[in-house]
Design a protein around this motif. Structure first.
Motif, PDB file in Angstrom:
ATOM      1  N   ASP A 254      -6.763 -44.793   1.811  1.00  0.00           N
ATOM      2  CA  ASP A 254      -6.987 -44.872   0.367  1.00  0.00           C
ATOM      3  C   ASP A 254      -8.382 -45.435   0.124  1.00  0.00           C
ATOM      4  OD1 ASP A 254      -6.601 -44.759  -2.341  1.00  0.00           O
ATOM      5  OD2 ASP A 254      -4.834 -46.055  -2.379  1.00  0.00           O
ATOM      6  N   LEU A 255      -8.773 -45.513  -1.118  1.00  0.00           N
ATOM      7  CA  LEU A 255     -10.137 -45.931  -1.461  1.00  0.00           C
ATOM      8  C   LEU A 255     -10.490 -47.259  -0.804  1.00  0.00           C
ATOM      9  CD1 LEU A 255     -10.158 -44.952  -5.242  1.00  0.00           C
ATOM     10  CD2 LEU A 255     -11.236 -43.731  -3.330  1.00  0.00           C
ATOM     11  N   GLY A 256     -11.623 -47.275  -0.128  1.00  0.00           N
ATOM     12  CA  GLY A 256     -12.086 -48.471   0.552  1.00  0.00           C
ATOM     13  C   GLY A 256     -11.521 -48.656   1.943  1.00  0.00           C
ATOM     14  N   MET A 257     -10.588 -47.786   2.380  1.00  0.00           N
ATOM     15  CA  MET A 257      -9.957 -47.940   3.691  1.00  0.00           C
ATOM     16  C   MET A 257     -10.098 -46.684   4.541  1.00  0.00           C
ATOM     17  SD  MET A 257      -6.545 -50.172   2.714  1.00  0.00           S
ATOM     18  CE  MET A 257      -5.990 -49.105   1.373  1.00  0.00           C
ATOM     19  N   GLY A 258     -11.163 -45.944   4.309  1.00  0.00           N
ATOM     20  CA  GLY A 258     -11.386 -44.723   5.068  1.00  0.00           C
ATOM     21  C   GLY A 258     -11.629 -44.974   6.546  1.00  0.00           C
ATOM     22  N   GLY A 321      -4.523 -47.345   6.548  1.00  0.00           N
ATOM     23  CA  GLY A 321      -5.238 -47.383   5.272  1.00  0.00           C
ATOM     24  C   GLY A 321      -4.533 -46.674   4.141  1.00  0.00           C
ATOM     25  N   LEU A 322      -3.236 -46.412   4.276  1.00  0.00           N
ATOM     26  CA  LEU A 322      -2.517 -45.629   3.270  1.00  0.00           C
ATOM     27  C   LEU A 322      -2.433 -46.341   1.926  1.00  0.00           C
ATOM     28  CD1 LEU A 322      -0.869 -42.960   2.954  1.00  0.00           C
ATOM     29  CD2 LEU A 322       1.165 -44.302   3.505  1.00  0.00           C
ATOM     30  N   GLY A 323      -2.318 -47.662   1.973  1.00  0.00           N
ATOM     31  CA  GLY A 323      -2.283 -48.428   0.737  1.00  0.00           C
ATOM     32  C   GLY A 323      -0.907 -48.463   0.103  1.00  0.00           C
ATOM     33  N   GLN A 324      -0.780 -49.327  -0.917  1.00  0.00           N
ATOM     34  CA  GLN A 324       0.493 -49.513  -1.607  1.00  0.00           C
ATOM     35  C   GLN A 324       0.440 -48.997  -3.044  1.00  0.00           C
ATOM     36  OE1 GLN A 324       3.798 -51.442  -0.701  1.00  0.00           O
ATOM     37  NE2 GLN A 324       3.023 -50.054   0.882  1.00  0.00           N
ATOM     38  N   ALA A 325      -0.558 -48.171  -3.328  1.00  0.00           N
ATOM     39  CA  ALA A 325      -0.657 -47.568  -4.654  1.00  0.00           C
ATOM     40  C   ALA A 325       0.115 -46.245  -4.689  1.00  0.00           C
ATOM     41  CB  ALA A 325      -2.124 -47.347  -5.021  1.00  0.00           C
ATOM     42  N   GLU A 326       0.155 -45.613  -5.847  1.00  0.00           N
ATOM     43  CA  GLU A 326       0.924 -44.385  -6.034  1.00  0.00           C
ATOM     44  C   GLU A 326       0.451 -43.273  -5.107  1.00  0.00           C
ATOM     45  OE1 GLU A 326       3.576 -41.554  -7.287  1.00  0.00           O
ATOM     46  OE2 GLU A 326       3.596 -43.746  -7.519  1.00  0.00           O
ATOM     47  N   TRP A 327      -0.846 -43.195  -4.844  1.00  0.00           N
ATOM     48  CA  TRP A 327      -1.388 -42.174  -3.936  1.00  0.00           C
ATOM     49  C   TRP A 327      -0.731 -42.269  -2.558  1.00  0.00           C
ATOM     50  CZ3 TRP A 327      -4.382 -42.359   0.609  1.00  0.00           C
ATOM     51  CH2 TRP A 327      -5.028 -41.180   0.981  1.00  0.00           C
ATOM     52  N   GLY A 328      -0.650 -43.481  -2.018  1.00  0.00           N
ATOM     53  CA  GLY A 328      -0.054 -43.670  -0.704  1.00  0.00           C
ATOM     54  C   GLY A 328       1.431 -43.354  -0.705  1.00  0.00           C
TER      55      GLY A 328
END
Length: 490
Positions: A254-258, A321-328
């Motif tokens: 996700d953003l910032g975790m590429g 880097g998937l993240g915990q936001a809706e995108w992930g």
């Protein structure tokens, strides 16, 4: 650590093996005690030939009996011996009592004092054996603290006192040994958790018991031997082509975790995968292609954009880097219920913990915090028994679970494998992403779920050990990737 057999046992199993040797094979307990004492004494003379003054700390039970044998042998060899009982020798029974009487006839007992340590060349720890089930306290705890503070070289008989031989957890305080000779069967707790700071070099001695003693006794766990990679990663056919080695799709960043998916993707490629693709945020595509042009990088803004990419992949790695936001969440749900084998890490595990499901074709790679979320508990509970935790994850979620940490554990729910390679330099960001890609890459090459997890964990650790030759502090995941190529070509 010297080469060891691969079979590991719980303390209860080792005590059963001991009874079999005595009751079924006619080896007196006193003979086994004498053999353990002599084996330890030989190691002391080999490893510490300059030792002239030895302090032997003896507890109750057979572990203390081993210590009395060692004290007598040291005195017979002309060394100065401070023999410090922590249990009344008159209260001992059986073989331990006889060993104490023989030693005390040769060496007078002495009260332990920290001041004596200043004149001591070597400490023999025979305080507590494998039956420890509560935190060490009182005079023994004080003595262990003094020994650790003295920086004396320590030989721990069978298991460092204060270390759980079952779990590898320090029970309040534990001896930090330079050498741990251990007998009859290897105790599983010597190889995971906090044991790494306590055991020093482990040397195994079977005390000449017949191999039949082990018949029908299924080990509780097994070590990944040094030769496992050589046996598991044969030379490739000369006619090989990229289509023969699978296609990995890494999903995350996700953003910032590429950087996380770049590391995982490169690890998959370095493992030998024929093709490696990466799905990430569109904003990261140009940077990833510039950094590693061998990766095929796709920008995706929603889970619906995955379908065509999933169809072309053989194995999926989801979470770095998937993240915990809706995108992930959307990307994780798009792959969770598909038909491709999975390796799940990081936020993929966190999404799984929120909506548990079960599959037989995935590898889950939690660190203790993620394991705690998967089992709805806390990190302290995971650390109390890492073997139980990794087995519970595998049984609840299916597939293979990898519990990362010192002495990484791999379980298919039936038997644990233990990796003792690796080093503290791996405590840095990106190391887990590299492991995720590595396991996925091996899975894509045709290894089954358990084999890809075991080979991946060991290759990951060995590459880190090679990279750490320049120092553990400051070791980066990228350094591991640079060392990985030689490791997977044994």
């Amino acid at each position: 650590m010297s080469e060891l057999p691969d079979a590991l046992y719980t303390p209860e199993q080792v005590r059963a093996l001991d009874r079999r040797a005595i009751e079924d094979h006619g080896i007196p307990g006193g003979v086994l005690m004498a053999r353990a004492g002599r084996a330890t004494w030989r190691l002391i003379r080999q490893r510490f030939p300059d030792a002239r003054r030895v302090m032997v700390l003896c507890g109750g039970g057979n572990n203390g009996g081993d210590g009395y044998v060692i004290a007598r042998l040291a005195a017979d060899a002309g060394l100065a011996v401070d023999l410090c009982p922590f249990a009344d020798p008159a209260g001992l029974s059986g073989d331990a009592r006889r060993a104490a009487n023989e030693a005390l006839a040769r060496v007078p007992s002495a009260a332990f004092s920290p001041e004596r340590l200043a004149e001591t060349d070597l400490v023999v720890d025979a305080l507590l054996g494998t039956g420890l089930d509560r935190p060490v306290s009182g005079a023994m705890a004080d003595a262990i603290g003094a020994v650790n503070a003295s920086h004396c070289r320590v030989v721990a008989v069978d298991v460092p006192s204060g270390l759980s031989a079952r779990t590898g957890q320090v029970m309040g305080i534990a001896v930090r040994a330079a050498l741990t000779p251990t007998f009859i069967g290897l105790k599983q707790g010597l190889f995971t958790g906090e044991a790494a700071d306590c055991i020093g070099e482990v040397v195994f001695d079977d005390l000449q018991v017949p191999a039949a003693v082990h018949d029908g006794m299924e080990p509780s766990a097994r070590l990944l031997g040094a030769e496992a990679l050589e046996a598991g990663l044969p030379r490739r056919p000369r006619t090989a082509h990229k289509g023969a080695f699978g296609h990995v799709l890494v999903i995350g960043g996700d953003l910032g975790m590429g950087g996380a998916v770049r590391i995982a993707g490169e690890a998959a490629a370095r493992s030998g995968a024929g093709l490696t693709s990466v799905v990430t945020r569109p904003a990261h595509v140009a940077a990833l292609l510039a950094a590693r042009p061998e990766l095929m990088v796709h920008g995706v803004e929603a889970g619906s954009g995955l379908a065509a990419l999933l169809a072309r992949a053989d194995v999926l790695a989801v979470g770095p880097g998937l993240g915990q936001a809706e995108w992930g969440r959307a990307l994780f749900e798009a792959v969770r219920d598909g038909d491709r084998p999975l390796v799940v890490d990081a936020d993929g595990l966190n999404w799984l913990a929120q909506a548990p499901t079960r599959r037989d074709d995935w590898v889950l790679t939690p660190h203790p915090g993620e394991a705690a979320r998967l089992l709805d508990t806390d990190i302290a509970e995971i650390d109390r028994d890492r073997f139980a935790a990794v087995t519970a994850i595998a049984r609840q979620y299916g597939g293979v679970a990898v519990l990362k940490g010192a002495g990484t554990l791999i379980s298919d729910g039936l038997c644990c494998r233990v990796c003792t390679e690796g080093n503290p330099g791996m405590a840095s960001g990106g190391m887990g992403d590299a492991l995720t890609g590595l396991i996925a890459g091996l899975r894509a090459q045709g290894f089954d779920t358990l084999a890809s997890a075991c080979l991946g964990v060991q290759a990951h650790a060995r590459a880190a050990d090679r990279a750490a030759l320049d120092g553990e502090r400051g070791l980066l995941a990228g350094d591991l990737l640079n060392a990985l190529r030689s490791v997977v070509n044994p």
